[in-house]
Design a protein around this motif. Structure first.
Motif, short mmCIF file in Angstrom:
data_model
loop_
_atom_site.label_atom_id
_atom_site.label_comp_id
_atom_site.label_asym_id
_atom_site.label_seq_id
_atom_site.Cartn_x
_atom_site.Cartn_y
_atom_site.Cartn_z
N TYR A 260 145.81 64.76 -57.96
CA TYR A 260 146.44 63.56 -58.52
C TYR A 260 147.67 63.92 -59.36
N ARG A 261 147.59 65.01 -60.12
CA ARG A 261 148.73 65.41 -60.93
C ARG A 261 149.94 65.71 -60.05
N CYS A 262 149.69 66.41 -58.95
CA CYS A 262 150.79 66.70 -58.01
C CYS A 262 151.40 65.41 -57.46
N LEU A 263 150.55 64.43 -57.15
CA LEU A 263 151.05 63.16 -56.61
C LEU A 263 151.81 62.38 -57.68
N PHE A 264 151.31 62.37 -58.92
CA PHE A 264 152.01 61.68 -60.01
C PHE A 264 153.40 62.28 -60.22
N GLU A 265 153.47 63.61 -60.23
CA GLU A 265 154.72 64.30 -60.53
C GLU A 265 155.59 64.53 -59.30
N ASN A 266 155.00 64.24 -58.12
CA ASN A 266 155.69 64.43 -56.84
C ASN A 266 156.16 65.87 -56.64
N LYS A 267 155.37 66.81 -57.16
CA LYS A 267 155.68 68.22 -56.98
C LYS A 267 154.41 69.04 -57.20
N ILE A 268 154.46 70.26 -56.73
CA ILE A 268 153.36 71.19 -56.97
C ILE A 268 153.95 72.47 -57.54
N LEU B 153 157.05 67.44 -53.18
CA LEU B 153 156.20 66.96 -52.11
C LEU B 153 157.01 66.18 -51.08
N SER B 154 156.55 66.22 -49.85
CA SER B 154 157.24 65.49 -48.77
C SER B 154 156.70 64.07 -48.63
N VAL B 155 155.69 63.70 -49.43
CA VAL B 155 155.15 62.34 -49.43
C VAL B 155 155.24 61.79 -50.86
N ARG B 156 155.28 60.47 -50.96
CA ARG B 156 155.35 59.84 -52.27
C ARG B 156 154.37 58.66 -52.31
N VAL B 157 153.55 58.61 -53.34
CA VAL B 157 152.60 57.52 -53.54
C VAL B 157 153.03 56.75 -54.78
N PRO B 158 153.11 55.41 -54.73
CA PRO B 158 153.55 54.62 -55.89
C PRO B 158 152.66 54.89 -57.12
N THR B 159 153.29 54.93 -58.29
CA THR B 159 152.57 55.21 -59.53
C THR B 159 151.50 54.16 -59.80
N ILE B 160 151.80 52.90 -59.50
CA ILE B 160 150.83 51.82 -59.71
C ILE B 160 149.56 52.08 -58.91
N GLU B 161 149.73 52.49 -57.66
CA GLU B 161 148.57 52.78 -56.80
C GLU B 161 147.75 53.93 -57.36
N LEU B 162 148.42 54.98 -57.84
CA LEU B 162 147.70 56.13 -58.39
C LEU B 162 146.97 55.75 -59.67
N LEU B 163 147.57 54.92 -60.52
CA LEU B 163 146.91 54.48 -61.75
C LEU B 163 145.70 53.61 -61.45
N LEU C 217 149.92 57.12 -67.92
CA LEU C 217 150.24 55.76 -68.34
C LEU C 217 151.21 55.78 -69.52
N ILE C 218 150.91 56.61 -70.51
CA ILE C 218 151.78 56.71 -71.69
C ILE C 218 153.20 57.12 -71.29
N LYS C 219 153.28 58.03 -70.35
CA LYS C 219 154.59 58.52 -69.92
C LYS C 219 155.36 57.47 -69.12
N GLU C 220 154.64 56.66 -68.33
CA GLU C 220 155.29 55.73 -67.40
C GLU C 220 155.39 54.30 -67.93
N ILE C 221 155.04 54.05 -69.19
CA ILE C 221 155.07 52.69 -69.75
C ILE C 221 156.40 51.98 -69.50
N LYS D 132 154.66 44.62 -66.86
CA LYS D 132 153.46 43.94 -67.37
C LYS D 132 152.17 44.67 -67.00
N GLU D 133 152.21 45.44 -65.92
CA GLU D 133 151.00 46.16 -65.48
C GLU D 133 150.55 47.18 -66.52
#
Length: 336
Positions: free
Chosen positions: A230-238, A267-277, A296-300, A305-306
């Motif tokens: 999940y951290r890799c997906l949030f940051e879009n990197k490994i 990463l070659s794929v990207r998942v929306p932050t809302i979906e990951l949260l 969440l704190i970082k992406e406020i 509104k979410e």
């Protein structure tokens, strides 16, 4: 060799002697070659240094004992016959030739492990032959055997003093084999213990795992593996530790420390932050929910509104460390 039972040791010694007798004879018996493969079929894939040394010593002793009385008969077959056991030979030329002889497939996981270890061989020509032949051997070998070897070796790959950047490309070629990648992904998901995060990180050096990263994050049994994915997906990197370099902290007193050299890959794929949260904030493990609070704190500023909904959800969490992050997010939203 304390890891091996006496019966197993004796079976290996007997198989080696029969094999050497066969090579020193003009009557080659295929059963001796098959018995040698069977003798090492279920050997443990740990302490490979000790096991390889034991096999090499027994091989040398058998050759010495038989060659004393049958020297002239040995000259023809000794130089022409090759088998996987020559991967343990003291002669670098024999180890190199044995790699080319194994270009078809490895009969079992132990033999593939010994072949793979030639990437760390002390002879450069043997390492070059290993870079060329290992991907070919992996494609022809049983994928389960290859994965079991990778599982045993990858956590310790950084301790290989002779490994070079070209050698990492060999592993990337192996990961690109679909059957091996699928088996590796399944084992990462289903493993309940072991250094799975280290293995996932190493495989993540190449983009072959990117399309499976969300599935691993959702389904992995170990929470730390889900957190890593999940951290890799949030940051879009490994990221990974490529090496360690010495850094002086005080020249006067000759003091210093080892500094980690970090490398990363997008990463070659990207998942929306809302979906990951959505997924992480309701995960069964507090470790993953804690990650959700951190992100969440970082992406406020980017959530609109979410952000308030996720903050309230985490603030009501039963785990204190998770609830604290949710409460901090609520305070930050009120301040903003």
């Amino acid at each position: 060799m304390s890891l091996l039972l006496d019966e197993k040791k004796q079976a290996i010694v007997s198989a080696i002697r029969n094999y050497v007798k066969s090579t020193y004879s003009r009557e080659i018996h295929s059963k001796d070659f098959l018995a040698l493969d069977s003798a090492v079929e279920n050997l443990p894939l740990r302490n490979l240094d000790d096991i390889e040394r034991f096999i090499r010593n027994q091989f040398d002793f058998a050759r010495y004992e038989i060659a004393k009385s049958r020297y002239w008969e040995s000259l023809w077959n000794e130089k022409s016959l090759l088998c996987w056991i020559d991967l343990c030979n003291r002669d670098g030329f024999r180890r190199e030739k044995a790699l080319h002889a194994l270009s078809g497939y490895a009969p079992n996981s132990f033999i593939f492990a010994i072949a793979l270890r030639r990437l760390n061989d002390w002879v450069e020509n043997v390492r070059e032959a290993a870079r060329e032949q290992i991907p070919l051997i992996a494609r022809q070998s049983n994928s389960e055997d290859v994965v079991s070897v990778l599982w045993a070796i990858l956590p310790h790959i950084t301790s290989w003093g002779r490994i070079e950047s070209n050698d990492h490309l060999v592993f990337q070629d192996i990961f690109g084999i679909s059957a091996i990648l699928e088996s590796l992904k399944t084992k990462i998901i289903e493993s309940t213990s072991g250094p799975v995060t280290e293995i996932l990180t190493y495989v993540g050096r190449t983009d072959v795992i990117d399309k499976n990263l969300l599935e691993i994050a959702n389904m992995a049994i170990q929470p730390v593996v889900r957190v890593k994915a999940y951290r890799c997906l949030f940051e879009n990197k490994i990221t990974w530790v490529a090496s360690r370099e010495w850094e002086w902290t005080d020249f006067r007193y000759c003091k210093g420390r080892l500094k980690s050299v970090i490398q990363e890959r997008q990463l070659s794929v990207r998942v929306p932050t809302i979906e990951l949260l959505e997924i992480t904030s309701s995960d069964r493990s507090p470790k993953v929910r804690k990650l959700a609070g951190e992100k969440l704190i970082k992406e406020i500023p980017n959530l609109g509104k979410e952000a308030h909904r996720f903050a309230e959800l985490l603030a009501a969490d039963k785990t204190q460390s998770v609830a604290e992050r949710g409460q901090f997010a609520l305070k930050k939203l009120e301040k903003d």
